[in-house]
Design a protein around this motif. Sequence first.
Motif, PDB file in Angstrom:
ATOM      1  N   SER A   8       0.741  -1.037   0.028  1.00  0.00           N
ATOM      2  CA  SER A   8       0.070   0.007   0.112  1.00  0.00           C
ATOM      3  C   SER A   8       0.771   1.126  -0.008  1.00  0.00           C
ATOM      4  O   SER A   8       2.009   1.112   0.406  1.00  0.00           O
ATOM      5  N   LEU A   9       0.153   2.158  -0.610  1.00  0.00           N
ATOM      6  CA  LEU A   9       0.949   3.525  -0.410  1.00  0.00           C
ATOM      7  C   LEU A   9       1.553   3.861   0.880  1.00  0.00           C
ATOM      8  O   LEU A   9       2.538   4.390   1.309  1.00  0.00           O
ATOM      9  N   SER A  10       0.513   3.811   1.937  1.00  0.00           N
ATOM     10  CA  SER A  10       0.913   4.210   3.235  1.00  0.00           C
ATOM     11  C   SER A  10       2.134   3.238   3.821  1.00  0.00           C
ATOM     12  O   SER A  10       2.723   3.761   4.511  1.00  0.00           O
ATOM     13  N   ASN A  11       2.047   2.077   3.608  1.00  0.00           N
ATOM     14  CA  ASN A  11       3.185   1.149   3.829  1.00  0.00           C
ATOM     15  C   ASN A  11       4.454   1.664   3.319  1.00  0.00           C
ATOM     16  O   ASN A  11       5.409   1.519   3.813  1.00  0.00           O
ATOM     17  N   PHE A  16       9.674   4.102   3.349  1.00  0.00           N
ATOM     18  CA  PHE A  16      10.549   5.124   3.085  1.00  0.00           C
ATOM     19  C   PHE A  16      11.177   5.911   4.047  1.00  0.00           C
ATOM     20  O   PHE A  16      12.479   6.066   4.336  1.00  0.00           O
ATOM     21  N   PHE A  17      10.354   6.457   4.977  1.00  0.00           N
ATOM     22  CA  PHE A  17      10.924   7.061   6.443  1.00  0.00           C
ATOM     23  C   PHE A  17      11.682   6.458   7.164  1.00  0.00           C
ATOM     24  O   PHE A  17      12.917   6.897   7.629  1.00  0.00           O
ATOM     25  N   LEU A  18      11.302   5.419   7.524  1.00  0.00           N
ATOM     26  CA  LEU A  18      11.867   4.468   8.806  1.00  0.00           C
ATOM     27  C   LEU A  18      13.157   3.799   8.244  1.00  0.00           C
ATOM     28  O   LEU A  18      14.260   3.751   9.004  1.00  0.00           O
ATOM     29  N   THR A  38       6.434  17.383   2.209  1.00  0.00           N
ATOM     30  CA  THR A  38       6.144  17.687   0.833  1.00  0.00           C
ATOM     31  C   THR A  38       5.164  16.452   0.669  1.00  0.00           C
ATOM     32  O   THR A  38       4.153  16.781  -0.080  1.00  0.00           O
ATOM     33  N   LEU A  39       5.244  15.290   1.190  1.00  0.00           N
ATOM     34  CA  LEU A  39       4.527  14.086   1.185  1.00  0.00           C
ATOM     35  C   LEU A  39       3.078  14.466   1.618  1.00  0.00           C
ATOM     36  O   LEU A  39       2.172  13.966   1.200  1.00  0.00           O
ATOM     37  N   ARG A  40       3.049  15.219   2.795  1.00  0.00           N
ATOM     38  CA  ARG A  40       1.899  15.447   3.480  1.00  0.00           C
ATOM     39  C   ARG A  40       1.129  16.434   2.538  1.00  0.00           C
ATOM     40  O   ARG A  40      -0.094  16.365   2.359  1.00  0.00           O
ATOM     41  N   LEU A  41       1.913  17.547   1.949  1.00  0.00           N
ATOM     42  CA  LEU A  41       1.116  18.422   1.134  1.00  0.00           C
ATOM     43  C   LEU A  41       0.519  17.584  -0.311  1.00  0.00           C
ATOM     44  O   LEU A  41      -0.354  17.941  -0.946  1.00  0.00           O
ATOM     45  N   LEU A  42       1.409  16.878  -0.725  1.00  0.00           N
ATOM     46  CA  LEU A  42       1.026  15.955  -1.963  1.00  0.00           C
ATOM     47  C   LEU A  42      -0.279  15.130  -1.666  1.00  0.00           C
ATOM     48  O   LEU A  42      -1.358  15.094  -2.489  1.00  0.00           O
ATOM     49  N   LEU A  43      -0.008  14.505  -0.747  1.00  0.00           N
ATOM     50  CA  LEU A  43      -1.432  13.375  -0.533  1.00  0.00           C
ATOM     51  C   LEU A  43      -2.508  14.335   0.063  1.00  0.00           C
ATOM     52  O   LEU A  43      -3.577  13.891  -0.415  1.00  0.00           O
ATOM     53  N   GLY A  44      -2.335  15.313   0.798  1.00  0.00           N
ATOM     54  CA  GLY A  44      -3.794  16.309   0.950  1.00  0.00           C
ATOM     55  C   GLY A  44      -4.246  16.792  -0.532  1.00  0.00           C
ATOM     56  O   GLY A  44      -5.219  16.800  -0.711  1.00  0.00           O
ATOM     57  N   PHE A  45      -3.363  17.253  -1.280  1.00  0.00           N
ATOM     58  CA  PHE A  45      -3.695  17.780  -2.757  1.00  0.00           C
ATOM     59  C   PHE A  45      -4.255  16.567  -3.529  1.00  0.00           C
ATOM     60  O   PHE A  45      -5.444  16.844  -4.065  1.00  0.00           O
ATOM     61  N   ALA A  56      -6.712   6.318   1.158  1.00  0.00           N
ATOM     62  CA  ALA A  56      -7.309   5.553  -0.121  1.00  0.00           C
ATOM     63  C   ALA A  56      -6.556   5.688  -1.248  1.00  0.00           C
ATOM     64  O   ALA A  56      -6.920   5.031  -2.512  1.00  0.00           O
ATOM     65  N   ILE A  57      -5.571   6.498  -1.468  1.00  0.00           N
ATOM     66  CA  ILE A  57      -4.997   6.852  -2.414  1.00  0.00           C
ATOM     67  C   ILE A  57      -3.751   5.549  -2.648  1.00  0.00           C
ATOM     68  O   ILE A  57      -3.056   5.236  -1.795  1.00  0.00           O
ATOM     69  N   ALA A  58      -3.455   5.376  -3.989  1.00  0.00           N
ATOM     70  CA  ALA A  58      -2.666   4.353  -4.435  1.00  0.00           C
ATOM     71  C   ALA A  58      -1.572   4.898  -5.041  1.00  0.00           C
ATOM     72  O   ALA A  58      -1.565   5.998  -5.625  1.00  0.00           O
ATOM     73  N   LEU A  59      -0.439   4.344  -5.024  1.00  0.00           N
ATOM     74  CA  LEU A  59       0.752   4.677  -5.772  1.00  0.00           C
ATOM     75  C   LEU A  59       0.410   5.187  -7.285  1.00  0.00           C
ATOM     76  O   LEU A  59       0.985   6.306  -7.729  1.00  0.00           O
ATOM     77  N   LEU A  60      -0.269   4.199  -7.872  1.00  0.00           N
ATOM     78  CA  LEU A  60      -0.549   4.522  -9.315  1.00  0.00           C
ATOM     79  C   LEU A  60      -1.450   5.829  -9.533  1.00  0.00           C
ATOM     80  O   LEU A  60      -1.345   6.449 -10.513  1.00  0.00           O
TER      81      LEU A  60
END
Length: 118
Positions: A8-11, A16-18, A38-45, A56-60
């Motif tokens: 999953s994208l969240s995984n 990535f961070f850890l 950056t990722l917080r802004l991107l995922l919010g957008f 519910a957002i996927a990498l694709l």
Amino acid sequence: MSDRKAPSLSNLVQRFFLEHLGQHRAVSRQTVAAYRDTLRLLLGFAAQRLHRTPSAIALLDLDAPLLLAFLDHLEKERGNSVRSRNARLAAIRTFLKYAGHHDIDALATIERALAIPQ
């Protein structure tokens, strides 16, 4: 398509961070914070644009048109300079390069996103 279930994208973001930034790259706390923001802004957008929750957002979903719209949003609506925009793009590119090693099904999407020029 691979037989393995794509992470999953969240995984991917968590790993990535850890793992990648924290253990393998040993980057500064400031860099981690910049990438996090950056990722917080991107995922919010993306959540707003796709009418989904961030979980519910996927990498694709993070394809080149969405990323270009995000970068445009940073400059025009948030008033970011070109330098800030490019720093955000660099953070996104770093994440996508990492994600490409873990989600083979998304490689074509990632490749097109990585083609976005600075």
